[in-house]
Enzyme design. Sequence first.
Site, PDB file in Angstrom:
ATOM      1  N   ASP A   1      -5.803  -2.999  -4.933  1.00 51.13           N
ATOM      2  CA  ASP A   1      -6.312  -3.230  -3.580  1.00 51.13           C
ATOM      3  C   ASP A   1      -7.829  -3.382  -3.586  1.00 51.13           C
ATOM      4  O   ASP A   1      -8.391  -4.189  -2.835  1.00 51.13           O
ATOM      5  CB  ASP A   1      -5.884  -2.098  -2.645  1.00 51.13           C
ATOM      6  CG  ASP A   1      -6.280  -0.714  -3.158  1.00 51.13           C
ATOM      7  OD1 ASP A   1      -6.371  -0.521  -4.388  1.00 51.13           O
ATOM      8  OD2 ASP A   1      -6.481   0.185  -2.310  1.00 51.13           O
ATOM      9  N   ARG A   2      -8.501  -2.647  -4.461  1.00 53.38           N
ATOM     10  CA  ARG A   2      -9.957  -2.703  -4.515  1.00 53.38           C
ATOM     11  C   ARG A   2     -10.423  -4.004  -5.182  1.00 53.38           C
ATOM     12  O   ARG A   2     -11.433  -4.593  -4.779  1.00 53.38           O
ATOM     13  CB  ARG A   2     -10.491  -1.477  -5.235  1.00 53.38           C
ATOM     14  CG  ARG A   2      -9.915  -0.190  -4.662  1.00 53.38           C
ATOM     15  CD  ARG A   2     -10.481   1.054  -5.259  1.00 53.38           C
ATOM     16  NE  ARG A   2     -11.766   1.366  -4.638  1.00 53.38           N
ATOM     17  CZ  ARG A   2     -12.457   2.471  -4.915  1.00 53.38           C
ATOM     18  NH1 ARG A   2     -11.994   3.331  -5.806  1.00 53.38           N
ATOM     19  NH2 ARG A   2     -13.610   2.697  -4.320  1.00 53.38           N
TER      20      ARG A   2
ATOM     21  N   THR B   1       1.282   3.326   2.359  1.00 53.80           N
ATOM     22  CA  THR B   1       1.943   3.540   3.646  1.00 53.80           C
ATOM     23  C   THR B   1       2.730   2.323   4.102  1.00 53.80           C
ATOM     24  O   THR B   1       3.893   2.430   4.490  1.00 53.80           O
ATOM     25  CB  THR B   1       0.904   3.909   4.722  1.00 53.80           C
ATOM     26  OG1 THR B   1       0.158   5.061   4.292  1.00 53.80           O
ATOM     27  CG2 THR B   1       1.594   4.218   6.050  1.00 53.80           C
TER      28      THR B   1
ATOM     29  N   GLY C   1       0.825  -1.200   0.000  1.00 53.17           N
ATOM     30  CA  GLY C   1       0.000   0.000   0.000  1.00 53.17           C
ATOM     31  C   GLY C   1       0.857   1.245   0.000  1.00 53.17           C
ATOM     32  O   GLY C   1       2.086   1.183   0.039  1.00 53.17           O
TER      33      GLY C   1
ATOM     34  N   THR D   1       3.676  -2.092   3.636  1.00 53.46           N
ATOM     35  CA  THR D   1       3.718  -3.306   2.828  1.00 53.46           C
ATOM     36  C   THR D   1       3.621  -4.504   3.761  1.00 53.46           C
ATOM     37  O   THR D   1       4.335  -4.566   4.772  1.00 53.46           O
ATOM     38  CB  THR D   1       5.007  -3.387   1.996  1.00 53.46           C
ATOM     39  OG1 THR D   1       5.051  -2.276   1.100  1.00 53.46           O
ATOM     40  CG2 THR D   1       5.068  -4.677   1.195  1.00 53.46           C
ATOM     41  N   VAL D   2       2.737  -5.443   3.435  1.00 52.76           N
ATOM     42  CA  VAL D   2       2.497  -6.598   4.298  1.00 52.76           C
ATOM     43  C   VAL D   2       2.851  -7.882   3.546  1.00 52.76           C
ATOM     44  O   VAL D   2       2.446  -8.068   2.394  1.00 52.76           O
ATOM     45  CB  VAL D   2       1.027  -6.652   4.755  1.00 52.76           C
ATOM     46  CG1 VAL D   2       0.804  -7.848   5.679  1.00 52.76           C
ATOM     47  CG2 VAL D   2       0.629  -5.355   5.451  1.00 52.76           C
TER      48      VAL D   2
END
Length: 263
Positions: A109-110, A10, A8, A12-13
Amino acid sequence: MLLCIDCGNTNTVFSVWDGEKFIATFRTATEHTRTADQYFVWFSTLMDHEQLSVNVSECIISSTVPRVVFNLRVLCDRYFGTRPLVVGKPECLLPTESRVDDGTIVGPDRLVNTAGAYDRHGGDLIVVDFGTATTFDVVATDGAYVGGVIAPGVNLSLEALHQAAAALPHIDVTKPNVVIGTNTVTCMQSGVFWGYIGLVREVCDRIRTEYAASWNADMRVIGTGGLAPLFSSGDVLFDQIEDDLTMHGLTVIHKYNKDKNPT
């Protein structure tokens, strides 16, 4: 095992999926200058710390920051010996194609949230994601993304307020005890908290009304993102809160592509 990467604006996962559950999830700040080698050192160090030894053989990436995708691709190729599936690229198939204006590029992401929410809850949904932006995704009866709303994120709004008004400090997002603040901090907390409660409620109500007029169906609201539980505590905003919706969506899209291309 499958490595799911959600990048994202902000954070990162990285999450490791063993086919039934996520066995490890790690989060780092998103930096477009981070190299594949740096990603691997960070990831492997945390895996060693958790005393986890896994053989990553497949990867899927969702990124709202195009500049990081190259290094994430290199990471998957160099250290895991696999070509990653990248959501939003032509070779990455979606369970149900989006129905939006021609030429519109829907954020990965959406698309991922839509796939994850439909897999768990079926269609006729509003997915509210509290990220860098606060997004509202409309999921149709058949699981297609058919549009939505984008509003400034909570922390982004606070940062803009602080930068534009020198006398206003940085504050934590929290539920205030009362609406009427008696000092600068509680005034700001009340404005942000109850302001976003009103934003979510009003936008969802208007989506429901418009959706019912077109599709004659009731809608459920799914909340996700780190701040979803906090804002749900101020009102009954969501029918369900999902803390791993994006990661679940990545596993859904990966499985769909693997079933379509089993080689």
